[in-house]
Motif scaffolding. Sequence first.
Motif, short mmCIF file in Angstrom:
data_model
loop_
_atom_site.label_atom_id
_atom_site.label_comp_id
_atom_site.label_asym_id
_atom_site.label_seq_id
_atom_site.Cartn_x
_atom_site.Cartn_y
_atom_site.Cartn_z
N VAL A 196 -13.28 2.53 5.31
CA VAL A 196 -13.64 3.66 5.36
C VAL A 196 -14.56 3.79 3.91
N ALA A 197 -13.18 2.87 3.05
CA ALA A 197 -13.59 2.71 1.83
C ALA A 197 -15.21 2.36 1.38
N GLU A 198 -15.44 1.22 2.17
CA GLU A 198 -16.71 0.74 1.90
C GLU A 198 -17.91 1.93 2.56
N ALA A 199 -17.71 2.26 3.16
CA ALA A 199 -18.29 3.52 3.54
C ALA A 199 -18.70 4.99 2.57
N ALA A 200 -17.65 4.71 2.11
CA ALA A 200 -17.65 6.25 1.04
C ALA A 200 -18.32 5.47 -0.59
N ALA A 201 -17.61 3.94 -0.86
CA ALA A 201 -17.97 3.57 -2.05
C ALA A 201 -19.17 3.33 -1.86
N ARG A 202 -20.58 3.59 -0.69
CA ARG A 202 -22.00 3.30 -0.89
C ARG A 202 -22.58 5.11 -1.28
N GLN A 203 -21.44 5.82 -1.31
CA GLN A 203 -22.35 7.47 -0.88
C GLN A 203 -21.26 8.14 -2.74
N LEU A 204 -20.43 6.89 -3.17
CA LEU A 204 -19.35 7.15 -4.60
C LEU A 204 -18.70 8.54 -4.15
N THR A 205 -18.32 8.57 -3.18
CA THR A 205 -17.39 10.54 -2.51
C THR A 205 -15.89 9.82 -3.21
N PRO A 206 -15.06 10.23 -3.44
CA PRO A 206 -13.84 10.25 -3.52
C PRO A 206 -12.65 9.65 -2.05
N VAL A 207 -12.00 8.90 -2.41
CA VAL A 207 -11.13 8.74 -1.17
C VAL A 207 -9.32 8.75 -0.93
N THR A 208 -9.08 8.91 0.03
CA THR A 208 -7.37 9.25 -0.30
C THR A 208 -6.87 8.88 0.96
N LEU A 209 -6.55 7.61 0.62
CA LEU A 209 -6.34 6.49 2.13
C LEU A 209 -4.62 6.40 2.15
N GLU A 210 -4.76 6.77 3.21
CA GLU A 210 -3.12 7.09 3.85
C GLU A 210 -2.89 5.67 4.95
N LEU A 211 -1.81 4.51 4.44
CA LEU A 211 -2.28 3.24 5.08
C LEU A 211 -1.07 2.60 5.73
N GLY A 212 -0.99 1.72 6.03
CA GLY A 212 0.96 1.87 6.40
C GLY A 212 1.08 0.63 5.98
N GLY A 213 1.94 -0.41 6.68
CA GLY A 213 2.08 -1.97 6.44
C GLY A 213 4.17 -2.16 6.05
N LYS A 214 4.34 -3.49 6.30
CA LYS A 214 5.65 -3.65 5.88
C LYS A 214 6.99 -3.29 5.31
N SER A 215 7.87 -1.48 5.34
CA SER A 215 8.60 -0.90 4.69
C SER A 215 9.35 -2.30 4.58
N PRO A 216 10.04 -2.51 3.72
CA PRO A 216 11.22 -3.60 4.06
C PRO A 216 12.85 -2.89 3.53
N CYS A 217 13.83 -2.99 4.50
CA CYS A 217 14.23 -2.18 3.87
C CYS A 217 16.18 -3.49 3.52
N ILE A 218 16.48 -3.30 1.79
CA ILE A 218 17.28 -4.19 1.27
C ILE A 218 18.28 -3.95 1.61
N VAL A 219 19.86 -4.24 1.78
CA VAL A 219 21.49 -4.15 2.06
C VAL A 219 22.01 -4.88 1.54
N ASP A 220 22.49 -4.02 0.27
CA ASP A 220 23.72 -4.55 -0.81
C ASP A 220 25.10 -5.03 -0.70
#
Length: 436
Positions: A196-220
């Motif tokens: 999506v970001a590459e396609a947007a870059a070709r047209q200089l279109t602004p993007v919002t990217l709501e992605l994911g990943g590994k959200s950690p949980c630290i326990v004291d």
Amino acid sequence: MIEAASPSGTVERLRRTFDSGRTRPLEWRRGQLQAIGEMLERRGDDMVEAMRADITRPELECRMELGVCTNETSYALDNLESWMRPEPVGLQPVPGRQRIVREPRGVVLIVGPWNCPVELLVVPLVGALAAGNCAVLKPSELSPRCSALMAATVPEFLDPDAVAVVEGGADETAALLEQQWDHIFYTGGGAVGRVVAEAAARQLTPVTLELGGKSPCIVDDDVDLDKAARRIAWGKYFNAGQICISPDYVLVKREREEELVAALARVTEEFFGTDPRSSADFGRIVNERHHARIARLMKDGRPAFGGEAEAADRYIAPTVLQDVAPDSDLMQEEIFGPVLPVLPVDSIGEAIEFVNRRDRPLALYLFTRRQEVEDEVLSRTSSGGACVNGTMLHAASPEMPFGGTGASGLGAYHGRHSFESFSHRKAVFTQGRQDI
Ligand code: NAD
């Protein structure tokens, strides 16, 4: 009217509407937001049924998803007029009138994923319409009933020349991405985010990217582990772990690891009984591919409890894994399922280093009673959002920005932050008229 196959025709039609100026006045924007509210009210039951059929989700969770959409819509309705007001700015170069005007970006594309198939189209749409844009919605093909329902329902309630739904998968999205957009709002995984970001870059279109990943949980080591376990398990097992801000893994002080695992086992049984398969409160994995992926990842640890995977009804038991190698696939890929690795650490500093050696997460969770630990973790890590002594709650208010950083996304939305994302901030100066 269900959209025909030509994306360029759809975009052209919406652009004509935008260029006519019809979508700019407050009244039109209000009318569209009210229509979203009406759609949610009148078609809410159908949406719940479609969600349940697509992703086998507990009814209460589906209703909560609709509740988020309704809140977001009424919050925007209540605040729209003040958001639209030009913002006066001082420090002028010469006498005159200086202000920032929020203007709509134009015709925008909103691409949604399957895991919250209604919310992740409707909530961005609220922002797009509040800001006076025209919008094309592209639901996920992995939630086909919700996709078909949105395609049939949206044109019934909303201005059909300003909002369109285009159904389809990768090919249809690729064809949409070839069009000229004024903003692209994408929610989903990082691999497609890059497309999506590459396609947007070709047209200089602004993007919002709501992605994911590994959200950690630290326990004291100073917290009430029963309470911490309850809040972690709620966040992890909601939608069977298929939420972008689900806690992905836990880092706990070594001396309290076994106690935490025992507390997680107790609370999981309290939530879903001794056979979570038959619990009405526990969901299933969206499809066979994701089921096989999670079942494979699960082999990288020793189940403290759970561990069952049944392909027939795409069931993965609520699971906690121990003895997990930090370089295993399980600790590289986002799990996006009800499987929680628990890893011991010797200090909070070690936990921070562990997090900082990986991509910046969408959410970071910390359980502690000590202010200095909270300060240290929050100031030495970077994440889209953070929640201390709870999970997922930082994403619940429309007044808080929701978005990632680095590999977890670009830009933010919810409430006024959506309005800003879908607006261009135009600097306007009118010089005093007496000298003209
Ligand atoms: P998905 O497979 O449904 O894909 C998302 C969208 O991309 C769909 O509309 C799909 O049709 C489109 N798509 C798929 N392949 C494509 C391609 N090759 N080219 C162009 N478009 C394509 O959803 P997903 O990616 O499996 O969603 C899960 C991911 O989304 C997880 O990583 C999760 O963390 C993330 N997510 C993030 C948020 C957030 O708000 N940040 C919310 C929900 C999900």
